[in-house]
Design an enzyme around this catalytic site. Structure first.
Site, PDB file in Angstrom:
ATOM      1  N   CYS A  63       0.825  -1.219   0.000  1.00 36.34           N
ATOM      2  CA  CYS A  63       0.000   0.000   0.000  1.00 36.34           C
ATOM      3  C   CYS A  63       0.860   1.270   0.000  1.00 36.34           C
ATOM      4  CB  CYS A  63      -0.900  -0.033   1.236  1.00 36.34           C
ATOM      5  SG  CYS A  63      -1.750   1.523   1.562  1.00 36.34           S
ATOM      6  N   TRP A  96      -7.526  -7.424   4.805  1.00 36.07           N
ATOM      7  CA  TRP A  96      -6.107  -7.630   5.134  1.00 36.07           C
ATOM      8  C   TRP A  96      -5.999  -8.682   6.245  1.00 36.07           C
ATOM      9  CZ3 TRP A  96      -2.993  -5.697   1.699  1.00 36.07           C
ATOM     10  CH2 TRP A  96      -3.251  -4.468   1.100  1.00 36.07           C
ATOM     11  N   ARG A 129     -14.634   1.175   6.383  1.00 40.70           N
ATOM     12  CA  ARG A 129     -13.540   0.444   5.717  1.00 40.70           C
ATOM     13  C   ARG A 129     -12.481   0.049   6.728  1.00 40.70           C
ATOM     14  NH1 ARG A 129     -10.718   4.356   2.255  1.00 40.70           N
ATOM     15  NH2 ARG A 129      -9.962   2.626   1.000  1.00 40.70           N
ATOM     16  N   VAL A 130     -11.772  -0.999   6.387  1.00 42.98           N
ATOM     17  CA  VAL A 130     -10.678  -1.478   7.240  1.00 42.98           C
ATOM     18  C   VAL A 130      -9.390  -1.297   6.442  1.00 42.98           C
ATOM     19  CG1 VAL A 130      -9.715  -3.509   8.358  1.00 42.98           C
ATOM     20  CG2 VAL A 130     -12.165  -3.042   8.499  1.00 42.98           C
ATOM     21  N   THR A 131      -8.711  -0.204   6.718  1.00 48.44           N
ATOM     22  CA  THR A 131      -7.576   0.182   5.882  1.00 48.44           C
ATOM     23  C   THR A 131      -6.257   0.166   6.660  1.00 48.44           C
ATOM     24  OG1 THR A 131      -7.962   2.515   6.425  1.00 48.44           O
ATOM     25  CG2 THR A 131      -8.995   1.694   4.425  1.00 48.44           C
ATOM     26  N   VAL A 132      -5.193   0.083   5.906  1.00 53.71           N
ATOM     27  CA  VAL A 132      -3.846   0.305   6.427  1.00 53.71           C
ATOM     28  C   VAL A 132      -3.399   1.676   5.917  1.00 53.71           C
ATOM     29  CG1 VAL A 132      -3.039  -2.060   6.689  1.00 53.71           C
ATOM     30  CG2 VAL A 132      -2.926  -0.975   4.437  1.00 53.71           C
ATOM     31  N   GLU A 147      -4.966   7.400   9.277  1.00 57.65           N
ATOM     32  CA  GLU A 147      -4.730   8.346   8.179  1.00 57.65           C
ATOM     33  C   GLU A 147      -3.226   8.572   8.027  1.00 57.65           C
ATOM     34  OE1 GLU A 147      -6.330   9.807   5.584  1.00 57.65           O
ATOM     35  OE2 GLU A 147      -4.287  10.493   5.264  1.00 57.65           O
ATOM     36  N   SER A 148      -2.698   8.085   6.910  1.00 56.04           N
ATOM     37  CA  SER A 148      -1.247   8.136   6.728  1.00 56.04           C
ATOM     38  C   SER A 148      -0.697   9.559   6.723  1.00 56.04           C
ATOM     39  CB  SER A 148      -0.862   7.419   5.427  1.00 56.04           C
ATOM     40  OG  SER A 148      -1.415   8.104   4.314  1.00 56.04           O
ATOM     41  N   TYR A 194      -5.384   5.488  -8.885  1.00 59.89           N
ATOM     42  CA  TYR A 194      -6.496   4.645  -8.413  1.00 59.89           C
ATOM     43  C   TYR A 194      -7.796   5.010  -9.129  1.00 59.89           C
ATOM     44  CZ  TYR A 194      -3.899   2.400  -4.655  1.00 59.89           C
ATOM     45  OH  TYR A 194      -3.010   1.628  -3.950  1.00 59.89           O
TER      46      TYR A 194
HETATM   47  N1  LIG Z   1      -6.577   7.860   3.568  1.00 60.13           N
HETATM   48  C1  LIG Z   1      -5.984   6.607   3.904  1.00 60.13           C
HETATM   49  C2  LIG Z   1      -6.173   5.608   2.785  1.00 60.13           C
HETATM   50  C3  LIG Z   1      -5.623   4.257   3.124  1.00 60.13           C
HETATM   51  C4  LIG Z   1      -6.088   3.194   2.121  1.00 60.13           C
HETATM   52  O1  LIG Z   1      -6.997   3.444   1.291  1.00 60.13           O
HETATM   53  N2  LIG Z   1      -5.459   2.000   2.183  1.00 60.13           N
HETATM   54  C5  LIG Z   1      -5.867   0.909   1.313  1.00 60.13           C
HETATM   55  C6  LIG Z   1      -4.694   0.081   0.838  1.00 60.13           C
HETATM   56  S1  LIG Z   1      -3.770   0.859  -0.427  1.00 60.13           S
HETATM   57  C7  LIG Z   1      -6.718  -0.063   2.100  1.00 60.13           C
HETATM   58  O2  LIG Z   1      -6.342  -0.488   3.173  1.00 60.13           O
HETATM   59  N3  LIG Z   1      -7.871  -0.430   1.540  1.00 60.13           N
HETATM   60  C8  LIG Z   1      -8.749  -1.371   2.146  1.00 60.13           C
HETATM   61  C9  LIG Z   1     -10.186  -1.077   1.858  1.00 60.13           C
HETATM   62  O3  LIG Z   1     -10.474  -0.047   1.250  1.00 60.13           O
HETATM   63  O4  LIG Z   1     -11.018  -1.881   2.251  1.00 60.13           O
HETATM   64  C10 LIG Z   1      -4.527   6.848   4.223  1.00 60.13           C
HETATM   65  O5  LIG Z   1      -3.855   7.545   3.462  1.00 60.13           O
HETATM   66  O6  LIG Z   1      -4.062   6.349   5.240  1.00 60.13           O
END
Ligand SMILES: N[C@@H](CCC(=O)N[C@@H](CS)C(=O)NCC(=O)O)C(=O)O
Length: 329
Positions: A63, A96, A129-132, A147-148, A194
């Site tokens: 990511c 993930w 959402r479950v994001t990294v 939030e990165s 994207y």
């Molecule tokens: N705004 C967030 C975006 C993070 C993001 O979209 N990460 C993606 C991976 S590239 C993710 O984990 N997506 C999982 C999902 O959308 O379910 C950041 O910059 O931290």
């Protein structure tokens, strides 16, 4: 791609594309800040004081947003102070996971098998959402931030009091300029690729891909005249750009159909990418195998066979050839 609904994982929800076929990236929802004294940051609640060993970072190597966070952890020498877990490269039905595979670092705190379990532990009725990346507080067992952009600002300075390395990548005098660059590069390129790749209509794709190459053309012009985005000083804006450039020819050109030109066709940008790649903080954060497998295997609506292409062959270690190339000691 699934999401959580009231504390439970649902793999049957697809929620990122609107009626016109354009990608909509929702904002991150955990927006607290680690600060020197635990005072609240620009958003969120207080109570997250910078302390060695208190926080843990969950990332996926693939990511580009999570990559910013691991880069800043290295740049600021925070490896001893902030723990790290790395997910499996595949984002499949369970989102993930920490399924064992080369390069995966499992969750040492709660033994989570999937990232959503940590979101549920932090907020039992969480929907979204479950994001990294995820920055986790061991003391309260809560997510500080997902939030990165915020996480790297915290890493840049909040941990200086506990022994982070010198280096200010967002100096006060340059913050407004950095924010302006970030905004344009995020819209046109970081997220632009994207928008092109996830577009489900020709119109949405056409708009996005044009913006991607307009942004690259502008950056090529800028970086053929100066060392970094802000001139002579390496800043956060460069690192945020770098994680997208690193992935460009391997995944965005093919998988996301951003194929008007390659990164290697831009002499200044390509040299600049190699210069940043040579920075000692970078190599420990790059896993091109995770990157390629993640994109080509996880997005089955774009690549139904899940076959990962062999090329292109890219050598990031070729010596830079810009007149004003950056070098590190
Ligand atoms: N705004 C967030 C975006 C993070 C993001 O979209 N990460 C993606 C991976 S590239 C993710 O984990 N997506 C999982 C999902 O959308 O379910 C950041 O910059 O931290």
């Amino acid at each position: 791609m699934g999401m959580m609904v009231e504390g439970r994982w649902r793999s049957d929800v697809d929620r990122l594309v609107d009626a016109s076929g354009a990608l909509q990236r929702p904002s991150s929802v955990f927006r607290n800040w680690v600060t020197v004294d635990g005072a609240p940051g620009p958003t969120g609640e207080g109570g997250f004081k910078a302390e060695s060993g208190r926080y843990h970072l969950y990332v996926a190597r693939a990511c580009p947003w999570a990559h910013r966070a691991t880069l800043f952890r290295e740049l600021k020498g925070l490896q001893e102070h902030i723990g790290l877990s790395v997910t499996h490269w595949l984002m499949g039905d369970d989102g993930w996971t920490f399924d064992p595979a080369p390069g995966v670092i499992q969750d040492p705190l709660h033994g989570a098998e999937a990232l959503w379990q940590l979101y549920a532990r932090s907020e039992s009725a969480y929907s979204g959402r479950v994001t990294v990346p995820v920055l986790w507080d061991r003391q309260t067992s809560r997510i500080v931030s997902n939030e990165s952009a915020d996480i790297i600002r915290m890493f840049n300075s909040a941990f200086d009091v506990v022994g982070a390395l010198d280096g200010d990548y967002a100096p006060t005098a340059l913050v407004a300029e950095i924010d302006g660059l970030n905004e344009r590069i995020y819209a046109g390129l970081n997220n632009g690729v994207y928008r092109a790749g996830f577009a489900r209509s020709q119109e949405a794709y056409d708009v996005a891909v044009a913006e991607v190459f307009e942004t690259l053309d502008w950056l090529e012009h800028l970086l053929s005249r100066q060392m970094f985005l802000c001139g002579d000083r390496l800043t956060e804006a460069d690192w945020r750009l770098f994680t997208t450039l690193l992935r460009f020819d391997s995944v965005y050109h093919g998988h996301f159909k951003c194929n008007v030109r390659l990164l290697v066709d831009y002499p200044a940008l390509w040299s600049y990418t190699r210069e940043l790649y040579a920075h000692p903080a970078v190599a420990p954060t790059v896993d091109l195998d995770h990157i390629k497998r993640h994109y080509y295997c996880s997005h089955r609506h774009i690549n139904p066979t899940g076959v990962v292409p062999a090329g292109p062959e890219i050598d990031f270690t070729v010596a830079p050839d810009r007149e004003h190339a950056a070098a590190w000691t």
